[in-house]
Design a protein around this motif. Structure first.
Motif, PDB file in Angstrom:
ATOM      1  N   HIS A  78       0.830  -1.219   0.000  1.00  0.00           N
ATOM      2  CA  HIS A  78       0.000   0.000   0.000  1.00  0.00           C
ATOM      3  C   HIS A  78       0.863   1.267   0.000  1.00  0.00           C
ATOM      4  O   HIS A  78       0.476   2.280  -0.560  1.00  0.00           O
ATOM      5  CB  HIS A  78      -0.899   0.055   1.240  1.00  0.00           C
ATOM      6  CG  HIS A  78      -1.867  -1.077   1.348  1.00  0.00           C
ATOM      7  ND1 HIS A  78      -2.969  -1.189   0.550  1.00  0.00           N
ATOM      8  CD2 HIS A  78      -1.889  -2.159   2.172  1.00  0.00           C
ATOM      9  CE1 HIS A  78      -3.646  -2.286   0.889  1.00  0.00           C
ATOM     10  NE2 HIS A  78      -3.003  -2.894   1.866  1.00  0.00           N
ATOM     11  N   HIS A 143      -7.451  -7.065  -1.677  1.00  0.00           N
ATOM     12  CA  HIS A 143      -6.742  -8.270  -1.207  1.00  0.00           C
ATOM     13  C   HIS A 143      -7.344  -9.554  -1.776  1.00  0.00           C
ATOM     14  O   HIS A 143      -7.655 -10.502  -1.051  1.00  0.00           O
ATOM     15  CB  HIS A 143      -6.774  -8.320   0.326  1.00  0.00           C
ATOM     16  CG  HIS A 143      -6.244  -7.079   0.976  1.00  0.00           C
ATOM     17  ND1 HIS A 143      -7.049  -5.992   1.277  1.00  0.00           N
ATOM     18  CD2 HIS A 143      -4.989  -6.732   1.345  1.00  0.00           C
ATOM     19  CE1 HIS A 143      -6.302  -5.039   1.828  1.00  0.00           C
ATOM     20  NE2 HIS A 143      -5.057  -5.454   1.874  1.00  0.00           N
ATOM     21  N   HIS A 209      -4.913  -4.851   9.880  1.00  0.00           N
ATOM     22  CA  HIS A 209      -5.663  -4.076   8.883  1.00  0.00           C
ATOM     23  C   HIS A 209      -6.589  -5.006   8.116  1.00  0.00           C
ATOM     24  O   HIS A 209      -6.497  -6.229   8.209  1.00  0.00           O
ATOM     25  CB  HIS A 209      -4.732  -3.252   7.984  1.00  0.00           C
ATOM     26  CG  HIS A 209      -4.228  -3.928   6.744  1.00  0.00           C
ATOM     27  ND1 HIS A 209      -3.461  -5.062   6.774  1.00  0.00           N
ATOM     28  CD2 HIS A 209      -4.383  -3.620   5.435  1.00  0.00           C
ATOM     29  CE1 HIS A 209      -3.156  -5.415   5.531  1.00  0.00           C
ATOM     30  NE2 HIS A 209      -3.715  -4.565   4.697  1.00  0.00           N
ATOM     31  N   ALA A 211      -7.276  -6.905   5.700  1.00  0.00           N
ATOM     32  CA  ALA A 211      -6.755  -7.643   4.549  1.00  0.00           C
ATOM     33  C   ALA A 211      -7.492  -8.963   4.329  1.00  0.00           C
ATOM     34  O   ALA A 211      -7.319  -9.607   3.299  1.00  0.00           O
ATOM     35  CB  ALA A 211      -5.271  -7.929   4.732  1.00  0.00           C
ATOM     36  N   LEU A 229      -8.974  -0.783   4.701  1.00  0.00           N
ATOM     37  CA  LEU A 229      -8.468  -1.612   3.603  1.00  0.00           C
ATOM     38  C   LEU A 229      -7.019  -1.300   3.254  1.00  0.00           C
ATOM     39  O   LEU A 229      -6.312  -2.142   2.709  1.00  0.00           O
ATOM     40  CB  LEU A 229      -9.336  -1.423   2.357  1.00  0.00           C
ATOM     41  CG  LEU A 229     -10.743  -2.003   2.449  1.00  0.00           C
ATOM     42  CD1 LEU A 229     -11.568  -1.572   1.238  1.00  0.00           C
ATOM     43  CD2 LEU A 229     -10.701  -3.521   2.537  1.00  0.00           C
ATOM     44  N   ASP A 289      -0.282  -9.132   3.272  1.00  0.00           N
ATOM     45  CA  ASP A 289       0.036  -8.504   1.989  1.00  0.00           C
ATOM     46  C   ASP A 289       1.402  -8.909   1.452  1.00  0.00           C
ATOM     47  O   ASP A 289       1.762  -8.558   0.331  1.00  0.00           O
ATOM     48  CB  ASP A 289      -0.020  -6.974   2.133  1.00  0.00           C
ATOM     49  CG  ASP A 289      -1.427  -6.490   2.441  1.00  0.00           C
ATOM     50  OD1 ASP A 289      -2.321  -7.352   2.584  1.00  0.00           O
ATOM     51  OD2 ASP A 289      -1.632  -5.281   2.540  1.00  0.00           O
TER      52      ASP A 289
HETATM   53 ZN   LIG Z   1      -3.411  -4.626   2.707  1.00  0.00          ZN
END
Ligand SMILES: [Zn+2]
Length: 318
Positions: A78, A143, A209, A211, A229, A289
């Motif tokens: 991100h 995601h 977060h 995800a 997000l 992520d």
């Molecule tokens: Zn993320």
């Protein structure tokens, strides 16, 4: 007279054509001589952002492609900015794949520039919109690799690009993809069975977060992300307080940190819950992520997914 004139013209044309073909052959020969690898077995060079794209493509492309991801373990896509070295890698690649849907938010301008010269494909943007999740502000959840069926669609889009660019290996790529997708189907069945063993009321997944929305939808588990997000979203005191309330209400035994996100907010939740008299454990580290180290089990998509399912199962199935 007329006939003779025509013959003369034909002769001129054919001499010109011959000369042209000699020149073209000479050019071709020269190129081949200076670039012998290209003519025989030059590998297609593929550059990706996240390893969730690169690793499956390395399985599908086998020894016919060279694939490299820019973002390694612990890297947050991100907030990622392309370095000078990344730009060079992108310049030297034959094709670029990124996930898209605003995941690699800071790289879009670089991709726009590079796409003038070579294929640059946002593989998850080929998924039809009605299959994608959105938050309350209408922002699409990027995601998508956590929904195994959707990730198959993204990987399929990338494979089609490989086949287009490297038609002589198209059958090879296709049959590897079919085999790999069988492994993904098994993974989905296995993950579903495992998460289903956790009693429904204990299926609450609290992470740093947001995800795991697709993971939650696919495996029927409630997800709570402290941050939104994107890891760039603000995290307020009320987010922490609301999460603690949820933990207390459902008596959630554990919460999880993510390998690519600062653990401070999750630790604040654990501390806060203790003050409310709830002993919340740290359930372990999940790969959200970013994946694990290349060469380790968690450095593969299948291994990363299994790690997450196992970690969640052991922490929540109490
Ligand atoms: Zn993320």
């Amino acid at each position: 007279m007329k006939k003779k004139g025509l013959r003369k013209k034909l002769l001129v044309v054919s001499v010109f054509a011959l000369a042209l073909s000699v020149v073209l052959t000479a050019c071709g020969a020269k190129e081949e001589a200076s670039n012998p690898v290209e003519a025989s077995n030059k590998k297609l060079k593929v550059v990706t952002t996240i390893a969730q794209i690169a690793e499956p493509l390395s399985v599908i492309g086998g020894d016919r492609i060279q694939v490299e991801s820019l973002m390694g373990p612990g890297v947050d896509p991100h907030t990622y900015n392309a370095s000078q070295g990344d730009i060079q890698k992108l310049e030297s690649g034959d094709m670029i794949f990124y996930s898209g849907l605003h995941l690699e938010a800071n790289m879009v301008r670089v991709f726009d520039e590079i796409s003038k010269k070579k294929p640059v494909v946002a593989i998850s943007e080929s998924i039809s919109k009605d299959k994608l999740l959105q938050d309350e502000n209408g922002t699409t959840d990027p995601h998508v690799w956590f929904d195994i069926d959707l990730w198959k669609e993204s990987i399929n889009t990338a494979t089609e690009e490989l086949k287009k660019a490297n038609a002589e290996n198209a059958d090879f790529f296709e049959s590897n993809k079919v085999k790999y997708f069988e492994d993904l189907d098994k993974l989905k069945a296995e993950a579903t069975a495992k998460i289903n063993e956790i009693p429904k009321e204990q299926r609450v997944l609290v992470t740093a977060h947001d995800a795991f929305g697709y993971f939650g939808r696919m495996l029927d588990i409630e997800v709570v992300g402290l941050q939104g997000l994107s890891t760039e979203d603000e995290i307020g005191l009320s987010d922490i307080e609301d999460t603690i309330k949820t933990l207390v209400q459902y008596e959630v035994p554990a919460v999880f940190i993510e390998s690519s996100v600062n653990p401070a907010s999750i630790n604040a939740v654990i501390e806060g819950a203790k003050k409310e008299g709830l002993d919340v454990q740290l359930g372990g580290e999940l790969f959200s992520d970013a994946m694990g180290e290349a060469g380790s089990k968690e450095g593969t998509y299948l291994g990363m997914y299994r790690h997450n399912v196992e970690t969640i199962y052991h922490a929540l199935n109490k």
